[in-house]
Design an enzyme around this catalytic site. Structure first.
Site, PDB file in Angstrom:
ATOM      1  N   GLU A 163       0.817  -1.219   0.000  1.00 55.34           N
ATOM      2  CA  GLU A 163       0.000   0.000   0.000  1.00 55.34           C
ATOM      3  C   GLU A 163       0.852   1.272   0.000  1.00 55.34           C
ATOM      4  O   GLU A 163       0.689   2.137   0.855  1.00 55.34           O
ATOM      5  CB  GLU A 163      -0.975  -0.022   1.174  1.00 55.34           C
ATOM      6  CG  GLU A 163      -1.858  -1.259   1.134  1.00 55.34           C
ATOM      7  CD  GLU A 163      -2.903  -1.329   2.248  1.00 55.34           C
ATOM      8  OE1 GLU A 163      -2.922  -0.456   3.122  1.00 55.34           O
ATOM      9  OE2 GLU A 163      -3.700  -2.291   2.218  1.00 55.34           O
ATOM     10  N   GLU A 295      -4.979 -11.367  -1.446  1.00 63.16           N
ATOM     11  CA  GLU A 295      -5.854 -11.169  -0.268  1.00 63.16           C
ATOM     12  C   GLU A 295      -7.328 -11.223  -0.642  1.00 63.16           C
ATOM     13  O   GLU A 295      -8.137 -10.435  -0.135  1.00 63.16           O
ATOM     14  CB  GLU A 295      -5.569  -9.808   0.375  1.00 63.16           C
ATOM     15  CG  GLU A 295      -4.131  -9.564   0.751  1.00 63.16           C
ATOM     16  CD  GLU A 295      -3.908  -8.212   1.437  1.00 63.16           C
ATOM     17  OE1 GLU A 295      -4.887  -7.573   1.846  1.00 63.16           O
ATOM     18  OE2 GLU A 295      -2.745  -7.812   1.537  1.00 63.16           O
TER      19      GLU A 295
HETATM   20  C1  XIL Z   1      -5.821  -6.471   7.979  1.00 63.32           C
HETATM   21  C2  XIL Z   1      -6.056  -7.670   8.891  1.00 63.32           C
HETATM   22  O1  XIL Z   1      -6.868  -8.594   8.227  1.00 63.32           O
HETATM   23  C3  XIL Z   1      -6.698  -7.214  10.175  1.00 63.32           C
HETATM   24  O2  XIL Z   1      -6.805  -8.300  11.091  1.00 63.32           O
HETATM   25  C4  XIL Z   1      -5.891  -6.087  10.789  1.00 63.32           C
HETATM   26  O3  XIL Z   1      -6.533  -5.618  11.958  1.00 63.32           O
HETATM   27  C5  XIL Z   1      -5.719  -4.958   9.805  1.00 63.32           C
HETATM   28  O4  XIL Z   1      -5.107  -5.463   8.635  1.00 63.32           O
HETATM   29  N1  XIL Z   1      -4.733  -4.965   3.226  1.00 63.32           N
HETATM   30  C6  XIL Z   1      -3.613  -5.590   3.728  1.00 63.32           C
HETATM   31  C7  XIL Z   1      -3.731  -6.394   4.957  1.00 63.32           C
HETATM   32  O5  XIL Z   1      -2.558  -5.565   3.087  1.00 63.32           O
HETATM   33  O6  XIL Z   1      -2.539  -6.381   5.709  1.00 63.32           O
HETATM   34  C8  XIL Z   1      -4.895  -5.963   5.815  1.00 63.32           C
HETATM   35  O7  XIL Z   1      -5.041  -6.894   6.883  1.00 63.32           O
HETATM   36  C9  XIL Z   1      -6.146  -5.891   4.989  1.00 63.32           C
HETATM   37  C10 XIL Z   1      -6.010  -4.892   3.883  1.00 63.32           C
END
Ligand code: XIL
Length: 388
Positions: A163, A295
């Site tokens: 990100e 993801e």
């Molecule tokens: C999220 C997790 O799923 C949560 O448990 C945490 O509280 C916040 O982060 N994009 C990403 C991930 O790259 O690292 C994020 O994960 C979700 C969005």
């Protein structure tokens, strides 16, 4: 429900939704996926305390990513104090079950609060408990060396950065003219701008981090991961900014191997339908990059009554979206497809997106939803079946 789940584990026919007649045993995804790793994010607490969760994970998948356990706030909760208990649990499990491992993430502006909240925008001489640019570089060096070094040879793919690309604002696209207008101005970015001005480093924090990671584990495949870059154009042409950024990195010899498309979607926002996901994957491959879906989840409203009577229409739309995404990834040569968890029993969607839930292929009882059968069909090269 435990009985049904155990039955599924035994590989026998299972009848788990209202369409019982059309159900057949779900095959392990890992057995039907020939050229693409199929995996999920993993929660170490669930792994330790929920045996059916662990069994289903081992049965279905051949790649895992710790959901939070490798993030800065967990691995280094205080300056210089490292804690690998959670990460080790996931990695030991993966190795015991012959699963590949993605590391997520080395450099992230979130979930690294003790640095982010105490960063001061100056070169050095930051006061006690605060960190200036020179301190930030030392923190980054130590963090990558320690975390990546510990799992050297075990973690095959690392998200070096996550990100980092600006989001489009209003109707404006991201200004793609330079690395400075493409990157979000996080504390990592700002610290490295100061260091560059002082001649301490020659490049931005992204380039620096990739080179650093490569020096720690030269065999690891290094990824840039982001959201809003799933389609060919992406959210407000964010995909074009991502490709411009990576072209700049490649032109400077930065060792980057792959791009991760996060893929947090909804059924009506399916980039394989609306924004040429296939063309996007192909464009990255033409640049020499490996592509992984990192993801994926497909948000739908939660069941009308939690645990009962899931809305069939929504489940079917969700299944169709999973089918499209997995098939497009597979047909276009993505090397891995991971969902962000696999059971609605544990999912970030519930708290993050009120009004949504049930985003994953297995329900909160670990029963396969239509989405699970759709994933199996897509991995097997079979058509989408509406009746599952
Ligand atoms: C999220 C997790 O799923 C949560 O448990 C945490 O509280 C916040 O982060 N994009 C990403 C991930 O790259 O690292 C994020 O994960 C979700 C969005």
């Amino acid at each position: 429900m435990r009985v049904l789940f155990t039955t599924a584990m035994a590989g026998l026919a299972i009848a788990v939704t209202s369409c019982e007649n059309n159900q057949s045993a779900l095959k392990p995804f890992r057995n039907v996926s020939a050229n693409m790793l199929i995996g999920t994010a993993v929660d170490p607490e669930a792994l330790a305390s929920d045996a059916p969760y662990a069994e289903l994970l081992a049965r279905q998948y051949n790649i895992v990513v710790p959901e939070n356990a490798l993030k800065f706030e967990i691995t280094e909760p205080e300056p210089g104090r490292f804690d690998f208990a959670d990460a080790d649990r996931v990695i030991d499990f993966a190795e015991a079950h012959r699963m590949a491992i993605r590391g997520h993430v080395l450099v992230y502006q979130w979930q690294s609060e003790w640095v982010r909240n105490n960063y001061v925008d100056q070169y050095d001489n930051a006061g006690p408990g605060t960190y200036g640019a020179k301190d930030v570089k030392a923190i980054l060096d130590r963090h990558i060396e320690t975390v990546m070094g510990r799992y050297k040879g075990k973690i095959k793919y690392w998200d070096v950065v996550d990100e980092v690309i600006c989001d489009p604002v209003g109707t404006n696209n991201v200004d793609r003219s330079s690395i400075d207008t493409i990157l979000q101005h996080s504390f990592w970015y700002k610290a490295f701008k100061i260091l560059q001005a002082h001649g301490d480093v020659s490049e931005d924090f992204v380039s620096y981090s990739f080179r650093k990671a490569h020096s720690v584990d030269p065999d690891c495949k290094l990824f840039l991961n982001d959201y809003g870059i799933e389609g060919y154009n992406g959210w407000g042409e964010k995909s074009l900014a991502a490709r411009a950024l990576v072209q700049m990195l490649l032109a400077h010899g930065v060792p980057i191997n792959g791009v991760g498309l996060q893929m947090h979607q909804t059924p009506d926002n399916d980039p394989s339908v609306t924004d040429n996901l296939a063309g996007n994957i192909q464009a990255w491959k033409k640049m020499g990059l490996e592509v992984q879906i990192t993801e994926c989840d497909v948000k739908i409203p939660p069941p009308r009554q939690f645990g009962q009577d899931m809305a069939q229409k929504e489940l079917q739309e969700q299944a169709r979206t999973y089918y499209n995404l997995v098939k497009t990834a597979r047909d276009n040569g993505a090397s891995a497809f991971l969902t962000w968890g696999f059971t609605d029993r544990y999912s970030w969607i519930t708290w993050k997106y009120p009004g949504f839930g049930a985003a994953l292929p297995f329900d909160e009882y670990l029963k396969p939803k239509p989405a699970a059968y759709a994933i199996e069909a897509a991995l097997s090269g079979e058509p989408f079946a509406n009746d599952k």
